[in-house]
Design an enzyme around this catalytic site. Structure first.
Site, PDB file in Angstrom:
ATOM      1  N   CYS A 190     -15.522 -45.836 -16.031  1.00 48.29           N
ATOM      2  CA  CYS A 190     -15.177 -46.707 -14.588  1.00 48.29           C
ATOM      3  C   CYS A 190     -15.039 -47.950 -15.179  1.00 48.29           C
ATOM      4  O   CYS A 190     -14.890 -48.327 -16.576  1.00 48.29           O
ATOM      5  CB  CYS A 190     -16.066 -46.520 -13.504  1.00 48.29           C
ATOM      6  N   THR A 191     -14.791 -49.193 -14.360  1.00 53.34           N
ATOM      7  CA  THR A 191     -14.666 -50.420 -14.842  1.00 53.34           C
ATOM      8  C   THR A 191     -15.668 -51.029 -15.586  1.00 53.34           C
ATOM      9  O   THR A 191     -15.503 -51.344 -16.704  1.00 53.34           O
ATOM     10  CB  THR A 191     -14.456 -51.373 -13.249  1.00 53.34           C
TER      11      THR A 191
END
Length: 299
Positions: A190-191
């Site tokens: 994810c980010t």
């Protein structure tokens, strides 16, 4: 003056989230920082920005709290300061105490201790990814973000679940959509890493046996490999920058929602009540952007 944006999280037991919330609010106001901070009994999650010196002082003060002593802060360049010396990347400061610091809707399933999330996937550093693939040639990348974020940037061949919010991951897992992967090596990403801390733990609880998570998320991977690794495209961020790149000649893999041309940016729907983000090319972004549901607003 130079501005910076800080992204960080820390899973650790916090007996009094409200006290932490008040401390963080007062600290950011004193230093002139803007952004969003969430606090819960599970820890802290934040994206904030401001003048470089103020950001440095913030991190120093943050780490003075024993539970946050070793917190990993991810730095990136901001777009500058306004006439009041405040970050242009955030319209305001928001500091809230919530049941979760990343909202999957199942706070009762999450267990944390002083070392972080209990029972999550095995951490894999960016420079360990290729070794992991060599060890597990059948490894699959599993995107832990909302699907629109993956439209402009993702890992080669990644599985991108059909999600609009993080709550949708729980629905898909409980519906058995990915049960065929329960014995397959999975690298979640994810980010900045926080969503995968929770997602990987939820997958392990549901019987997935070989779950890994990319430590530091796409941000750390991009810092290390730029555009030369397995990541392709731009990265969605949650401030007024909307997206960031990791180097020159970034691949454009998105398609404009309006005209179908190649696009590498996300823009919020122009309707104030709508939270939809849309992949939009430069030309179409010159006028207000509206999702299909709110196109009538533009007429």
């Amino acid at each position: 003056m130079m501005s910076r944006v800080l992204l960080f999280y820390c899973f650790t037991p916090l007996p009094d989230p409200e006290a932490i919330r008040l401390w963080q609010r007062d600290l950011c106001e004193k230093l002139g920082l803007r952004g969003r901070i969430l606090v819960s009994e599970h820890g802290i999650n934040a994206t904030i920005g401001g003048e470089l010196k103020a950001c440095k002082q913030y991190v120093k003060t943050l780490r003075s709290y024993p539970a946050f002593k070793h917190i990993d802060t991810k730095w990136s360049e901001g777009t500058g300061l306004d006439e009041n010396g405040m970050s242009r990347d955030f319209p305001r400061l928001s500091v809230k105490a919530r049941p979760e610091i990343v909202s999957f809707g199942v706070p009762e399933e999450l267990e944390v201790d002083e070392n972080g999330v209990v029972g999550g996937g095995t951490h894999v550093r960016p420079n360990e990814v290729e070794d992991l693939i060599a060890k597990h040639p059948d490894l699959v990348f599993f995107d832990g973000r909302n699907k629109v974020e993956a439209e402009i940037g993702r890992f080669d061949g990644a599985i991108v679940p059909d999600t609009e919010t993080t709550h949708d991951f729980v629905k898909l897992l409980d519906a058995g959509v990915y049960d065929h992967l329960k014995d397959t090596p999975i690298l979640t990403y994810c980010t900045g890493g926080i969503r995968c801390e929770v997602l990987s733990a939820l997958m392990v609880r549901r019987g997935f046996t070989k779950v890994y998570q990319l430590l530091g998320g796409i941000v750390r991977y991009g810092e290390e490999f730029g555009n030369e690794g397995r990541w392709k495209g731009s990265l969605t961020v949650f401030d007024d920058r909307e997206t960031i790149k990791f180097g020159p000649n970034t691949a454009i893999i998105g398609v404009c929602h309006n005209c179908g041309k190649p696009a590498e940016e996300l823009h919020n729907c122009g309707d104030a009540s709508c939270v939809t983000r849309l992949v939009t090319c430069t030309e179409c972004a010159e006028k207000p952007v509206f999702c299909k549901e709110h196109l009538s607003v533009a007429v």
